[in-house]
Write an enzyme that holds these catalytic residues in place. Sequence first.
Site, PDB file in Angstrom:
ATOM      1  N   GLY A 210       0.855  -1.261  -0.117  1.00  0.00           N
ATOM      2  CA  GLY A 210      -0.076  -0.044  -0.018  1.00  0.00           C
ATOM      3  C   GLY A 210       0.944   1.264   0.072  1.00  0.00           C
ATOM      4  O   GLY A 210       2.253   1.144  -0.318  1.00  0.00           O
ATOM      5  N   GLY A 212       2.567   4.743   1.784  1.00  0.00           N
ATOM      6  CA  GLY A 212       3.035   5.096   2.986  1.00  0.00           C
ATOM      7  C   GLY A 212       4.273   4.533   3.538  1.00  0.00           C
ATOM      8  O   GLY A 212       5.123   4.022   2.787  1.00  0.00           O
ATOM      9  N   ALA A 213       4.644   4.974   4.830  1.00  0.00           N
ATOM     10  CA  ALA A 213       6.135   4.809   5.399  1.00  0.00           C
ATOM     11  C   ALA A 213       6.043   3.257   5.591  1.00  0.00           C
ATOM     12  O   ALA A 213       7.407   3.009   5.339  1.00  0.00           O
ATOM     13  CB  ALA A 213       6.371   5.610   6.648  1.00  0.00           C
ATOM     14  N   ILE A 214       5.257   2.506   5.883  1.00  0.00           N
ATOM     15  CA  ILE A 214       5.452   1.268   6.348  1.00  0.00           C
ATOM     16  C   ILE A 214       5.854   0.350   5.069  1.00  0.00           C
ATOM     17  O   ILE A 214       6.809  -0.521   5.009  1.00  0.00           O
ATOM     18  CB  ILE A 214       4.131   0.737   7.093  1.00  0.00           C
ATOM     19  CG1 ILE A 214       4.110   1.056   8.541  1.00  0.00           C
ATOM     20  CG2 ILE A 214       4.185  -1.003   6.893  1.00  0.00           C
ATOM     21  CD1 ILE A 214       2.922   0.633   9.036  1.00  0.00           C
ATOM     22  N   GLU A 233      -1.341  -2.607  -6.955  1.00  0.00           N
ATOM     23  CA  GLU A 233      -1.935  -1.637  -7.767  1.00  0.00           C
ATOM     24  C   GLU A 233      -1.175  -0.211  -7.694  1.00  0.00           C
ATOM     25  O   GLU A 233      -1.370   0.672  -8.592  1.00  0.00           O
ATOM     26  CB  GLU A 233      -3.166  -1.331  -6.856  1.00  0.00           C
ATOM     27  CG  GLU A 233      -3.014  -0.747  -5.241  1.00  0.00           C
ATOM     28  CD  GLU A 233      -4.132  -0.672  -4.547  1.00  0.00           C
ATOM     29  OE1 GLU A 233      -4.348   0.516  -3.942  1.00  0.00           O
ATOM     30  OE2 GLU A 233      -4.757  -1.395  -4.498  1.00  0.00           O
ATOM     31  N   ILE A 308      -6.473   1.914   9.973  1.00  0.00           N
ATOM     32  CA  ILE A 308      -6.600   2.905  10.900  1.00  0.00           C
ATOM     33  C   ILE A 308      -6.922   2.464  12.401  1.00  0.00           C
ATOM     34  O   ILE A 308      -6.357   2.982  13.569  1.00  0.00           O
ATOM     35  CB  ILE A 308      -7.801   4.192  10.663  1.00  0.00           C
ATOM     36  CG1 ILE A 308      -7.382   4.975   9.257  1.00  0.00           C
ATOM     37  CG2 ILE A 308      -8.351   5.089  11.848  1.00  0.00           C
ATOM     38  CD1 ILE A 308      -8.554   5.829   8.843  1.00  0.00           C
ATOM     39  N   GLY A 331      -8.023  -0.599  -2.868  1.00  0.00           N
ATOM     40  CA  GLY A 331      -7.801  -1.932  -3.281  1.00  0.00           C
ATOM     41  C   GLY A 331      -7.313  -3.103  -2.229  1.00  0.00           C
ATOM     42  O   GLY A 331      -6.918  -4.093  -2.521  1.00  0.00           O
ATOM     43  N   LYS A 356      -0.793   9.004  16.585  1.00  0.00           N
ATOM     44  CA  LYS A 356       0.294   9.881  17.070  1.00  0.00           C
ATOM     45  C   LYS A 356       0.074  10.442  18.771  1.00  0.00           C
ATOM     46  O   LYS A 356       1.075  11.170  19.323  1.00  0.00           O
ATOM     47  CB  LYS A 356       0.374  10.972  16.122  1.00  0.00           C
ATOM     48  CG  LYS A 356       1.074  10.554  14.969  1.00  0.00           C
ATOM     49  CD  LYS A 356       0.843  11.533  13.730  1.00  0.00           C
ATOM     50  CE  LYS A 356       1.448  11.140  12.522  1.00  0.00           C
ATOM     51  NZ  LYS A 356       1.530  12.119  11.481  1.00  0.00           N
TER      52      LYS A 356
END
Length: 426
Positions: A210, A212-214, A233, A308, A331, A356
């Site tokens: 996906g 992002g940072a991870i 994707e 989330i 996706g 956070k």
Amino acid sequence: MVVNYSTAENAVKEIKSGQRVFVHGSASTPMSLLRALFKRSVELKDVELVSITTLGDDLFNIPDFGASFFMNSLFVSKNVRQIVNGTNGDYIPVFLSEIPILFDKGILALDVALIHVSEPDKHGFCSLGTSVDIARSAVKNAKHIIAQVNKQMPRTHGDGIIHISEINTLVNVDEALPEVNYGNRVDETAMTIGRFCAELIEDRSTLQMGIGAIPDAVLSCLRDHKDLGIHTEMFSDGVIPLVETGVITNKFKKKHRGKIVTGFAIGTRKLYDFVDDNPQVVFLEIDYVNDTKVIRANPKAVSINSAIEIDLTGQVCADSIGTYQYSGVGGQIDFMRGAALSEGGKPIIALPSTTKTGESKIVPFLKEGAGVVTTRAHVHYVVTEYGVAYLFGKNLRQRAMALIAIAHPMHREWLEKEVIKRFDMK
């Protein structure tokens, strides 16, 4: 070849009040065309904009947006979040793989498509560049096509080739694509999660990541792996070092062997240069890329997505904070299911244990109004910085205890009490 170009201001005069307009997304957001369109706001009324993720932080910050436009979003990005959660927009819950159906069947009939393409070659063919995904279907179905032609847009291989004869109006621009550096967002928590995920990934696996940072953290932990493949994707800069060092070879994929398959790409200029005229990378339509039959055809398909929040039974909310629409279904479920059905495949949800502000992301119940993007029946692996929980085949109580074990230590006692209330007071 002689190509006749219009100005952005003249091109968008074709858009009339009451029409539905597709907006090309991600790094292909046609900013010059949109800015010209927004300058006509006083002349227009009830123009519906349809798009997935767009870039450009201040792009939609125009006075009285709602007096002229309505954002009907298929995936909510940061720059339209306030609009979509107000009276001037809304969100359509839909799998990314099924968005082309909305266009093909006229469920969302398109009057105009605003797209962003590379310069035409000597045969008159342009490329949809960094974002083929749902854009190819939009081009096939819209009644009128307006293209922003940009010499800085990479020419990509795959389904995104479009002849200028398919385009009604061409607008010449020379502007840098928007850039996002996800690698700069990687912190120690993301790196720890990345190491746990890397341990689950076997050599010769085919990966989907996906945004992002991870995902970038996971990729940085795969340097000792061998013969990995990519069917995803989207991807970003984190893939490039693994290609350059021979970790990603795509040799053992059964679908598109030797190729990186994607729907779109977002990253820095280095990424856009990497995909430019690179036959190793193919950009395909998203109803194919995200088709579970295609995903599962590759052995050892690994899907890594985030959330989330996740409840103690394994229900994943990845699109909303309570009733506040934060992103979209996208996706995630396409690849979670596809990976689960792949021989040796692994669907993984990876997330920090806390927000956070220190709130637990592993919760007894999802927030009121939150959407379930991935059901508890789809979830196999959950990874936080405290370890890996394997939920497949576990009952509700076993799932709860496994998730508590990877929750932040300061929240475990509270979660254990919630488990007692839920299961021991029946």
